[in-house]
Enzyme design. Sequence first.
Site, PDB file in Angstrom:
ATOM      1  N   ASN A   1      -3.857 -31.038 -18.936  1.00 57.52           N
ATOM      2  CA  ASN A   1      -2.288 -31.349 -18.398  1.00 57.52           C
ATOM      3  C   ASN A   1      -2.008 -32.907 -18.414  1.00 57.52           C
ATOM      4  O   ASN A   1      -1.288 -33.311 -17.698  1.00 57.52           O
ATOM      5  CB  ASN A   1      -2.369 -30.782 -16.953  1.00 57.52           C
ATOM      6  CG  ASN A   1      -2.694 -29.202 -16.992  1.00 57.52           C
ATOM      7  OD1 ASN A   1      -1.790 -28.543 -17.838  1.00 57.52           O
ATOM      8  ND2 ASN A   1      -3.309 -28.654 -16.402  1.00 57.52           N
ATOM      9  N   HIS A  58       2.930 -20.477  -8.744  1.00 56.85           N
ATOM     10  CA  HIS A  58       1.329 -20.921  -8.612  1.00 56.85           C
ATOM     11  C   HIS A  58       0.648 -20.141  -7.536  1.00 56.85           C
ATOM     12  O   HIS A  58       1.032 -20.003  -6.475  1.00 56.85           O
ATOM     13  CB  HIS A  58       1.223 -22.202  -8.736  1.00 56.85           C
ATOM     14  CG  HIS A  58      -0.210 -22.642  -9.126  1.00 56.85           C
ATOM     15  ND1 HIS A  58      -1.157 -22.865  -8.058  1.00 56.85           N
ATOM     16  CD2 HIS A  58      -0.658 -22.838 -10.215  1.00 56.85           C
ATOM     17  CE1 HIS A  58      -2.289 -23.407  -8.622  1.00 56.85           C
ATOM     18  NE2 HIS A  58      -2.222 -23.531  -9.978  1.00 56.85           N
ATOM     19  N   GLU A  90       9.272 -23.105  -9.101  1.00 59.23           N
ATOM     20  CA  GLU A  90       8.527 -24.157 -10.017  1.00 59.23           C
ATOM     21  C   GLU A  90       9.776 -24.873 -10.990  1.00 59.23           C
ATOM     22  O   GLU A  90      10.436 -24.242 -11.353  1.00 59.23           O
ATOM     23  CB  GLU A  90       7.325 -23.979 -10.888  1.00 59.23           C
ATOM     24  CG  GLU A  90       6.457 -23.337  -9.700  1.00 59.23           C
ATOM     25  CD  GLU A  90       5.288 -22.808 -10.509  1.00 59.23           C
ATOM     26  OE1 GLU A  90       4.898 -23.459 -11.721  1.00 59.23           O
ATOM     27  OE2 GLU A  90       4.167 -22.328  -9.895  1.00 59.23           O
ATOM     28  N   SER A 115       3.910 -23.013 -15.072  1.00 59.02           N
ATOM     29  CA  SER A 115       2.649 -23.670 -15.358  1.00 59.02           C
ATOM     30  C   SER A 115       1.935 -22.895 -16.424  1.00 59.02           C
ATOM     31  O   SER A 115       1.427 -23.523 -17.456  1.00 59.02           O
ATOM     32  CB  SER A 115       1.600 -23.723 -14.375  1.00 59.02           C
ATOM     33  OG  SER A 115       1.466 -22.488 -13.727  1.00 59.02           O
ATOM     34  N   ASP A 138       8.042 -26.590  -7.135  1.00 57.93           N
ATOM     35  CA  ASP A 138       6.843 -27.499  -7.232  1.00 57.93           C
ATOM     36  C   ASP A 138       7.038 -28.219  -8.715  1.00 57.93           C
ATOM     37  O   ASP A 138       7.294 -27.288  -9.631  1.00 57.93           O
ATOM     38  CB  ASP A 138       5.841 -26.176  -7.384  1.00 57.93           C
ATOM     39  CG  ASP A 138       4.437 -26.814  -7.803  1.00 57.93           C
ATOM     40  OD1 ASP A 138       4.270 -27.659  -8.635  1.00 57.93           O
ATOM     41  OD2 ASP A 138       3.530 -25.797  -7.423  1.00 57.93           O
ATOM     42  N   HIS A 158       4.422 -29.604 -13.215  1.00 60.68           N
ATOM     43  CA  HIS A 158       4.358 -29.734 -14.693  1.00 60.68           C
ATOM     44  C   HIS A 158       5.652 -30.490 -15.279  1.00 60.68           C
ATOM     45  O   HIS A 158       5.857 -30.422 -16.552  1.00 60.68           O
ATOM     46  CB  HIS A 158       4.421 -28.310 -15.297  1.00 60.68           C
ATOM     47  CG  HIS A 158       2.772 -27.713 -15.099  1.00 60.68           C
ATOM     48  ND1 HIS A 158       1.616 -27.948 -15.677  1.00 60.68           N
ATOM     49  CD2 HIS A 158       2.226 -26.979 -13.928  1.00 60.68           C
ATOM     50  CE1 HIS A 158       0.628 -27.272 -15.080  1.00 60.68           C
ATOM     51  NE2 HIS A 158       0.929 -26.641 -14.240  1.00 60.68           N
ATOM     52  N   LYS A 211      -1.712 -34.252 -13.263  1.00 62.01           N
ATOM     53  CA  LYS A 211      -1.164 -33.847 -14.505  1.00 62.01           C
ATOM     54  C   LYS A 211      -0.778 -35.204 -15.223  1.00 62.01           C
ATOM     55  O   LYS A 211      -1.271 -36.134 -15.696  1.00 62.01           O
ATOM     56  CB  LYS A 211      -0.502 -32.705 -14.329  1.00 62.01           C
ATOM     57  CG  LYS A 211      -1.110 -31.648 -13.703  1.00 62.01           C
ATOM     58  CD  LYS A 211      -0.534 -30.272 -13.534  1.00 62.01           C
ATOM     59  CE  LYS A 211      -0.830 -29.318 -12.768  1.00 62.01           C
ATOM     60  NZ  LYS A 211      -2.447 -29.026 -12.806  1.00 62.01           N
TER      61      LYS A 211
HETATM   62  C1  LIG Z   1       2.511 -25.322 -10.498  1.00 61.57           C
HETATM   63  C2  LIG Z   1       1.225 -25.751  -9.763  1.00 61.57           C
HETATM   64  N1  LIG Z   1       1.349 -26.072  -8.483  1.00 61.57           N
HETATM   65  C3  LIG Z   1       0.262 -26.776  -8.044  1.00 61.57           C
HETATM   66  C4  LIG Z   1      -0.909 -27.159  -8.540  1.00 61.57           C
HETATM   67  C5  LIG Z   1      -2.284 -27.555  -8.123  1.00 61.57           C
HETATM   68  O1  LIG Z   1      -2.453 -28.980  -8.318  1.00 61.57           O
HETATM   69  P1  LIG Z   1      -3.711 -29.691  -8.036  1.00 61.57           P
HETATM   70  O2  LIG Z   1      -4.325 -29.412  -9.238  1.00 61.57           O
HETATM   71  O3  LIG Z   1      -3.398 -30.999  -7.795  1.00 61.57           O
HETATM   72  O4  LIG Z   1      -4.254 -29.050  -6.718  1.00 61.57           O
HETATM   73  C6  LIG Z   1      -1.109 -26.557  -9.963  1.00 61.57           C
HETATM   74  C7  LIG Z   1      -2.253 -26.973 -10.883  1.00 61.57           C
HETATM   75  O5  LIG Z   1      -3.309 -26.916 -10.600  1.00 61.57           O
HETATM   76  C8  LIG Z   1      -0.018 -26.199 -10.697  1.00 61.57           C
HETATM   77  O6  LIG Z   1      -0.069 -25.495 -11.900  1.00 61.57           O
END
Ligand SMILES: Cc1ncc(COP(=O)(O)O)c(C=O)c1O
Length: 376
Positions: free
Chosen positions: A49, A135, A179, A183, A208, A211, A231
């Site tokens: 990512n 997520h 989001e 993701s 969120d 991405h 990411k």
């Molecule tokens: C949409 C989404 N939110 C939150 C996260 C969590 O972020 P982190 O990897 O910093 O814990 C991710 C990925 O892991 C994600 O894809």
Amino acid sequence: MSESLDAFARHKLAGLESAALRRRLVPTARGPAAAAERGGRTLVSFSCNDYLGLSHDPRVIAAAAEALARYGAGSGASRLVTGNGPPLVALEERLARHKGKEAALVFGSGYLANLGIAPALVGPGDLILIDELGHSCLFAGARMSGARVEVFSHNAVEPIRAGLRRHRGSVRRALILTERVFSMDGDRAPLPEILALAEAFDAWTLVDDAHGLGVVEPGARAPLEMGTLSKTLGSYGGYLCASRPVIDLLTSRARSLVYTTGLPPASAAAALAALDIVETEPERAARPLALARRFTARLGLPEAQSPVVPVLVGAAEAALALSEALEARGFLVVAIRPPTVAPGTARLRVAFSAAHSEAQVDALADALAELAPDKR
Ligand SMILES: Cc1ncc(COP(=O)(O)O)c(C=O)c1O
């Protein structure tokens, strides 16, 4: 005593194995230019990512190294005690500015941010509406809040309207979770419509942006914009950008901020240097989406909306087999299986990076066309 524990674990593992759902950690040494070494072979990774290749940018590495030498390896305590080093403070100021918000709060990870945000804002007697493809950490935060949680069909606006109509009169507060870029599907939420509904029903919206940051045009901004430093920013950590009172409230009330050690200074310094690059090199930021579109056009897939492109396979075994066949040809494209995605929708999740060359993208598309002609 531990025999029953081990027997339990073995039994569960056997079930996962027979459904092709067992997961294994594979040692993977990432390098610059989207390289990933596995089992002695160097592969071109389409599963990171690190959309702008910034985890290996010399400027980002130098910023992290300087902070490491100056402030040490760890932050030493929670942020509210002594773990609030200068790189974190500087990063928050820059993140807030980048998002056009009054303030920002950096958490230990994106997952921790989402565990902390919803429970600090809503609780029993309140309502959360969440996209079915949200997520796992959005769901975890929603469930921890104790609010009533209603799941709406992916990117559908009418069920949100219906949910708000039905419950808004009887709940104190309502929060919508979605989001900007999903993701595992790479598609984008209808934010203008969602934000208009939220406004009409006095609901709050958390987007969120894990991405989306830096790699898609953000369009409408929500009152609560969270994301990750892990990411596009190539580092580690999470954040929320919002108004000053909301950030001040979360600073006192988000348990996943209060009761955990602050992010290491080097991670914050790396993210800050990466954000500088995102803002000053727009051609780099535009590249992953352009490469994703080159890939979807070459395969005749629907045009990519983000640097994430799903190649749907269906059965978990088949997704694993396709991933292995690609690996044999030098490409690392990890199979994504349930429960990360719904049963029957196992897939390859192809993630494009500014670090990829056009030739690498074309070679992957051609390999897929040959190995899985029905995916064209
Ligand atoms: C949409 C989404 N939110 C939150 C996260 C969590 O972020 P982190 O990897 O910093 O814990 C991710 C990925 O892991 C994600 O894809």
